[in-house]
Motif scaffolding. Structure first.
Motif, PDB file in Angstrom:
ATOM      1  N   ASN A   1       0.842  -1.202   0.000  1.00  0.00           N
ATOM      2  CA  ASN A   1       0.000   0.000   0.000  1.00  0.00           C
ATOM      3  C   ASN A   1       0.873   1.246   0.000  1.00  0.00           C
ATOM      4  O   ASN A   1       2.051   1.184   0.329  1.00  0.00           O
ATOM      5  N   VAL A   2       0.253   2.373  -0.354  1.00  0.00           N
ATOM      6  CA  VAL A   2       0.967   3.645  -0.285  1.00  0.00           C
ATOM      7  C   VAL A   2       0.448   4.397   0.941  1.00  0.00           C
ATOM      8  O   VAL A   2      -0.737   4.702   1.020  1.00  0.00           O
ATOM      9  N   SER A   3       1.325   4.646   1.885  1.00  0.00           N
ATOM     10  CA  SER A   3       0.899   5.402   3.058  1.00  0.00           C
ATOM     11  C   SER A   3       0.761   6.878   2.681  1.00  0.00           C
ATOM     12  O   SER A   3       1.355   7.337   1.697  1.00  0.00           O
ATOM     13  N   ASP A   4      -0.016   7.604   3.450  1.00  0.00           N
ATOM     14  CA  ASP A   4      -0.152   9.039   3.191  1.00  0.00           C
ATOM     15  C   ASP A   4       1.189   9.740   3.350  1.00  0.00           C
ATOM     16  O   ASP A   4       1.492  10.704   2.649  1.00  0.00           O
ATOM     17  N   GLU A   5       1.993   9.215   4.274  1.00  0.00           N
ATOM     18  CA  GLU A   5       3.315   9.801   4.503  1.00  0.00           C
ATOM     19  C   GLU A   5       4.198   9.669   3.249  1.00  0.00           C
ATOM     20  O   GLU A   5       4.834  10.623   2.814  1.00  0.00           O
TER      21      GLU A   5
ATOM     22  N   ASP B   1      -4.358  -9.728  -5.697  1.00  0.00           N
ATOM     23  CA  ASP B   1      -3.134  -8.959  -5.432  1.00  0.00           C
ATOM     24  C   ASP B   1      -2.912  -7.888  -6.500  1.00  0.00           C
ATOM     25  O   ASP B   1      -2.464  -6.781  -6.199  1.00  0.00           O
ATOM     26  N   ALA B   2      -3.234  -8.227  -7.745  1.00  0.00           N
ATOM     27  CA  ALA B   2      -3.041  -7.263  -8.839  1.00  0.00           C
ATOM     28  C   ALA B   2      -3.977  -6.061  -8.682  1.00  0.00           C
ATOM     29  O   ALA B   2      -3.647  -4.944  -9.096  1.00  0.00           O
ATOM     30  N   ILE B   3      -5.139  -6.297  -8.077  1.00  0.00           N
ATOM     31  CA  ILE B   3      -6.074  -5.176  -7.845  1.00  0.00           C
ATOM     32  C   ILE B   3      -5.507  -4.232  -6.767  1.00  0.00           C
ATOM     33  O   ILE B   3      -5.628  -3.011  -6.875  1.00  0.00           O
ATOM     34  N   ILE B   4      -4.854  -4.809  -5.770  1.00  0.00           N
ATOM     35  CA  ILE B   4      -4.160  -3.962  -4.780  1.00  0.00           C
ATOM     36  C   ILE B   4      -3.098  -3.117  -5.504  1.00  0.00           C
ATOM     37  O   ILE B   4      -2.931  -1.923  -5.230  1.00  0.00           O
ATOM     38  N   ASP B   5      -2.394  -3.755  -6.448  1.00  0.00           N
ATOM     39  CA  ASP B   5      -1.375  -3.022  -7.216  1.00  0.00           C
ATOM     40  C   ASP B   5      -1.995  -1.856  -7.992  1.00  0.00           C
ATOM     41  O   ASP B   5      -1.401  -0.777  -8.098  1.00  0.00           O
ATOM     42  N   LEU B   6      -3.184  -2.095  -8.552  1.00  0.00           N
ATOM     43  CA  LEU B   6      -3.865  -1.017  -9.288  1.00  0.00           C
ATOM     44  C   LEU B   6      -4.154   0.168  -8.370  1.00  0.00           C
ATOM     45  O   LEU B   6      -3.989   1.326  -8.746  1.00  0.00           O
ATOM     46  N   LYS B   7      -4.601  -0.151  -7.143  1.00  0.00           N
ATOM     47  CA  LYS B   7      -4.901   0.922  -6.180  1.00  0.00           C
ATOM     48  C   LYS B   7      -3.641   1.721  -5.869  1.00  0.00           C
ATOM     49  O   LYS B   7      -3.676   2.945  -5.752  1.00  0.00           O
ATOM     50  N   THR B   8      -2.541   0.990  -5.705  1.00  0.00           N
ATOM     51  CA  THR B   8      -1.272   1.645  -5.395  1.00  0.00           C
ATOM     52  C   THR B   8      -0.838   2.549  -6.551  1.00  0.00           C
ATOM     53  O   THR B   8      -0.456   3.702  -6.346  1.00  0.00           O
ATOM     54  N   ALA B   9      -0.922   2.003  -7.762  1.00  0.00           N
ATOM     55  CA  ALA B   9      -0.537   2.781  -8.951  1.00  0.00           C
ATOM     56  C   ALA B   9      -1.395   4.037  -9.047  1.00  0.00           C
ATOM     57  O   ALA B   9      -0.893   5.147  -9.261  1.00  0.00           O
ATOM     58  N   ASN B  10      -2.687   3.857  -8.833  1.00  0.00           N
ATOM     59  CA  ASN B  10      -3.625   4.970  -8.939  1.00  0.00           C
ATOM     60  C   ASN B  10      -3.345   6.047  -7.887  1.00  0.00           C
ATOM     61  O   ASN B  10      -3.335   7.247  -8.175  1.00  0.00           O
ATOM     62  N   LYS B  11      -3.060   5.613  -6.679  1.00  0.00           N
ATOM     63  CA  LYS B  11      -2.811   6.578  -5.602  1.00  0.00           C
ATOM     64  C   LYS B  11      -1.542   7.384  -5.888  1.00  0.00           C
ATOM     65  O   LYS B  11      -1.456   8.572  -5.562  1.00  0.00           O
ATOM     66  N   LEU B  12      -0.575   6.713  -6.516  1.00  0.00           N
ATOM     67  CA  LEU B  12       0.670   7.411  -6.848  1.00  0.00           C
ATOM     68  C   LEU B  12       0.519   8.311  -8.064  1.00  0.00           C
ATOM     69  O   LEU B  12       1.413   9.089  -8.395  1.00  0.00           O
ATOM     70  N   GLY B  13      -0.595   8.154  -8.773  1.00  0.00           N
ATOM     71  CA  GLY B  13      -0.812   8.966  -9.976  1.00  0.00           C
ATOM     72  C   GLY B  13      -0.229   8.349 -11.232  1.00  0.00           C
ATOM     73  O   GLY B  13      -0.090   9.022 -12.255  1.00  0.00           O
ATOM     74  N   CYS B  14       0.119   7.055 -11.180  1.00  0.00           N
ATOM     75  CA  CYS B  14       0.669   6.380 -12.363  1.00  0.00           C
ATOM     76  C   CYS B  14      -0.464   5.951 -13.287  1.00  0.00           C
ATOM     77  O   CYS B  14      -1.443   5.367 -12.835  1.00  0.00           O
ATOM     78  N   LYS B  15      -0.292   6.243 -14.579  1.00  0.00           N
ATOM     79  CA  LYS B  15      -1.317   5.859 -15.546  1.00  0.00           C
ATOM     80  C   LYS B  15      -1.014   4.507 -16.168  1.00  0.00           C
ATOM     81  O   LYS B  15      -1.825   3.944 -16.908  1.00  0.00           O
TER      82      LYS B  15
ATOM     83  N   LEU C   1      -8.670  -8.675 -14.978  1.00  0.00           N
ATOM     84  CA  LEU C   1      -8.190  -7.417 -14.395  1.00  0.00           C
ATOM     85  C   LEU C   1      -8.784  -6.203 -15.131  1.00  0.00           C
ATOM     86  O   LEU C   1      -8.875  -5.110 -14.571  1.00  0.00           O
ATOM     87  N   ALA C   2      -9.182  -6.418 -16.385  1.00  0.00           N
ATOM     88  CA  ALA C   2      -9.598  -5.300 -17.254  1.00  0.00           C
ATOM     89  C   ALA C   2     -10.625  -4.357 -16.616  1.00  0.00           C
ATOM     90  O   ALA C   2     -10.393  -3.139 -16.578  1.00  0.00           O
ATOM     91  N   PRO C   3     -11.769  -4.865 -16.109  1.00  0.00           N
ATOM     92  CA  PRO C   3     -12.762  -3.908 -15.575  1.00  0.00           C
ATOM     93  C   PRO C   3     -12.229  -3.089 -14.399  1.00  0.00           C
ATOM     94  O   PRO C   3     -12.615  -1.926 -14.235  1.00  0.00           O
ATOM     95  N   TYR C   4     -11.353  -3.694 -13.603  1.00  0.00           N
ATOM     96  CA  TYR C   4     -10.774  -2.966 -12.464  1.00  0.00           C
ATOM     97  C   TYR C   4      -9.786  -1.906 -12.953  1.00  0.00           C
ATOM     98  O   TYR C   4      -9.741  -0.791 -12.446  1.00  0.00           O
ATOM     99  N   ALA C   5      -8.980  -2.285 -13.953  1.00  0.00           N
ATOM    100  CA  ALA C   5      -8.017  -1.340 -14.528  1.00  0.00           C
ATOM    101  C   ALA C   5      -8.755  -0.133 -15.102  1.00  0.00           C
ATOM    102  O   ALA C   5      -8.302   1.008 -14.989  1.00  0.00           O
ATOM    103  N   GLU C   6      -9.930  -0.398 -15.679  1.00  0.00           N
ATOM    104  CA  GLU C   6     -10.715   0.698 -16.245  1.00  0.00           C
ATOM    105  C   GLU C   6     -11.229   1.632 -15.143  1.00  0.00           C
ATOM    106  O   GLU C   6     -11.169   2.844 -15.264  1.00  0.00           O
ATOM    107  N   LEU C   7     -11.721   1.026 -14.055  1.00  0.00           N
ATOM    108  CA  LEU C   7     -12.222   1.846 -12.938  1.00  0.00           C
ATOM    109  C   LEU C   7     -11.135   2.764 -12.374  1.00  0.00           C
ATOM    110  O   LEU C   7     -11.381   3.923 -12.069  1.00  0.00           O
ATOM    111  N   TYR C   8      -9.941   2.196 -12.228  1.00  0.00           N
ATOM    112  CA  TYR C   8      -8.849   2.996 -11.658  1.00  0.00           C
ATOM    113  C   TYR C   8      -8.121   3.836 -12.716  1.00  0.00           C
ATOM    114  O   TYR C   8      -7.237   4.617 -12.401  1.00  0.00           O
ATOM    115  N   ASP C   9      -8.505   3.619 -13.966  1.00  0.00           N
ATOM    116  CA  ASP C   9      -7.851   4.274 -15.096  1.00  0.00           C
ATOM    117  C   ASP C   9      -6.326   4.102 -15.055  1.00  0.00           C
ATOM    118  O   ASP C   9      -5.563   5.062 -15.160  1.00  0.00           O
TER     119      ASP C   9
END
Lengths: 327, 144
Positions: free
Chosen positions: A52-56, A97-111, A127-135
């Motif tokens: 995960n990406v902490s706020d810190e 696990d890959a969906i957790i990775d998507l959340k991490t990428a998204n929080k960091l601003g990675c496209k 993974l496709a529908p989740y990748a779409e949600l997180y863009d």
């Protein structure tokens, strides 16, 4: 007309980081100094709160963006299928696990997110529908010994075409276009006592497509130093190479996949002062790429097999890319 | 498997400066030291296949050894179940050993056997992964 942006993966500075010579800020600073306009971060390497990406940490990333002008553009995910002691993860688990990775990428601003082929084509499809949600565009890395046309990659292409999802694609790593032996491996073998004539013999076997066991046997019969075994393993594995005559075919394979490529990894193992990679033909690869419609980051990736650190080499790599792309 | 990957980006895996005796109720009864994972990325503790400590050639019983990460001290048998505990390669883990009367003053040979799976480098069709050797062997001194 292509729109190629130059970036670097902070993995380039993995040695300095592991030696505590650089902290995260130093890595970002060096990437900026080298000329990168964005960076890739490998989660398992540099995120303290992984997965995960902490706020810190996010705060640090953002403050460094303000300070050095560059931020994360690509997330390097690992797909740890073997993380359990008793069995492989199932597709359901790998997907979770890959969906957790998507959340991490998204929080960091990675496209863009690099995924590894441990994530099966079936799980990748889900993974496709989740990748779409997180863009976040999830791209399977095409890493040597795979190539843009190898059967494993074709299975992912089928999924991409079948789903029609704009969020599934590829991240080719230019290491798969190697047409000569890896220089650090070669030099390390020489230092270990292997004779150059035996290395040349091994390379010739590889070029001719001789089976690895047969090559090993012939080298032993010729009296080669046993240290050649590791070198041979590399020549048939992660740093394998093709005869130069095969290059146009390999590059054509890449061209075919370009509509599905989100990011490129400019792998390099060594660069002379003249900025030439001895095994990977950058002139040909970038010569082709600049005249296409590719729009995205070319992320340079130094693999430090010399354990000398990537600071100087990364500067050379970006300078080389600029020159070849006429930027 | 005979072959195991070695990646000593940082030469010092056992941090020699961290080595010291442990006191239980005021008496010397063991020792501890810090360890850095020898790889370019971190691993879940469940990737650890083997962790053994040897002192002067003698293996310490597993129950007397613990592994501490981020303030959480765990017995060795639990590591393989620790699928959510992530060990970053720049974060030091502390290995603690209970040993009655501790180590005598002078030099000792300390060996850590530490084997992991590289969990994304599958070596065959089954549950077989590239082994990573993050072990180390050092000579340490007890001054008290």
């Amino acid at each position: 007309m292509s729109n190629i942006k130059l970036g670097a993966t902070l993995f380039c500075y993995g040695t300095e980081y592991a030696r505590y010579q650089y902290d995260f800020e130093d890595c970002v600073k060096q990437a900026a100094l080298a000329g990168a306009t964005g960076y890739e971060i490998v989660g398992t390497q540099m995120i303290p709160s992984y997965p995960n990406v902490s706020d810190e940490f996010l705060g640090l990333v953002n403050s460094l963006k303000a300070k050095y002008g560059i931020g994360p553009v690509g997330y390097g995910a690992n797909n740890d299928k073997g993380m359990r002691h008793d069995r492989n993860l199932t597709d359901d688990e790998m997907l979770s696990d890959a969906i957790i990775d998507l959340k991490t990428a998204n929080k960091l601003g990675c496209k863009v997110m690099r995924v590894q082929y441990m994530l099966s084509p079936e799980a990748f499809e889900r993974l496709a529908p989740y990748a779409e949600l997180y863009d976040v565009k999830a791209g399977v890395e095409i890493h040597n010994p795979e190539t843009p046309t190898s059967p494993k990659m074709m299975k992912y292409l089928e999924v991409i075409k079948r789903t029609g999802s704009k969020h599934l694609g590829f991240v080719p790593d230019f290491g798969c276009f190697a047409i000569a032996p890896n220089k650090p491996h070669w030099d390390k073998a020489l230092a270990a006592g292997v004779k150059e004539e035996h290395l040349k013999m091994a390379a010739e076997f590889r070029y001719q497509g001789v089976d690895i066991e047969e090559a090993r046997q012939k080298l032993m019969e010729a009296g080669a130093h046993p240290a050649i075994n590791g070198t041979l393993q590399g020549m048939y594995g992660f740093v394998q190479f093709s005869p130069k005559e095969k290059l146009p075919e390999l590059l054509n394979g890449l061209k075919e996949l370009l509509p599905y490529c989100f990011e490129m990894h400019g792998k390099f193992h060594y660069l002379s002062e003249e900025c030439v990679e001895p095994s990977i033909p950058y002139e040909e690869i970038l010569g082709m790429l600049k005249n296409t419609d590719f729009d995205g980051y070319l992320i340079c990736e130094y693999e430090d097999e010399l354990y000398c650190g990537g600071t100087e080499f990364t500067k050379r790599q970006i300078a080389m890319e600029r020159k070849l792309l006429g930027m | 498997m005979a072959f195991a990957m070695r990646m000593e980006l940082n030469k010092e895996i056992i941090k020699e400066d961290s080595f010291k005796s442990i006191y239980i109720n005021g008496k010397k009864n063991g020792f501890e030291f810090d360890v850095q994972l020898a790889y370019y990325r971190g691993h879940y503790l469940s990737d650890i296949d083997l962790l053994e400590v040897y002192c002067d050639g003698e293996m310490i019983p597993q129950e007397a050894v613990t592994f501490e990460l981020k303030g959480k001290e765990m017995p060795i048998y639990k590591l393989k179940y620790a699928v959510t505990e992530f060990w970053s390669q720049v974060e030091l883990a502390k290995v603690r050993v209970i040993k009655k009367d501790g180590l005598a003053q002078g030099k000792h040979e300390l060996e850590l056997k530490l084997m992991l799976r590289v969990p994304y480098m599958q070596m065959g069709p089954d549950h077989q992964y590239m082994p990573l050797d993050s072990g180390d062997k050092v000579t340490v001194a007890i001054n008290e």
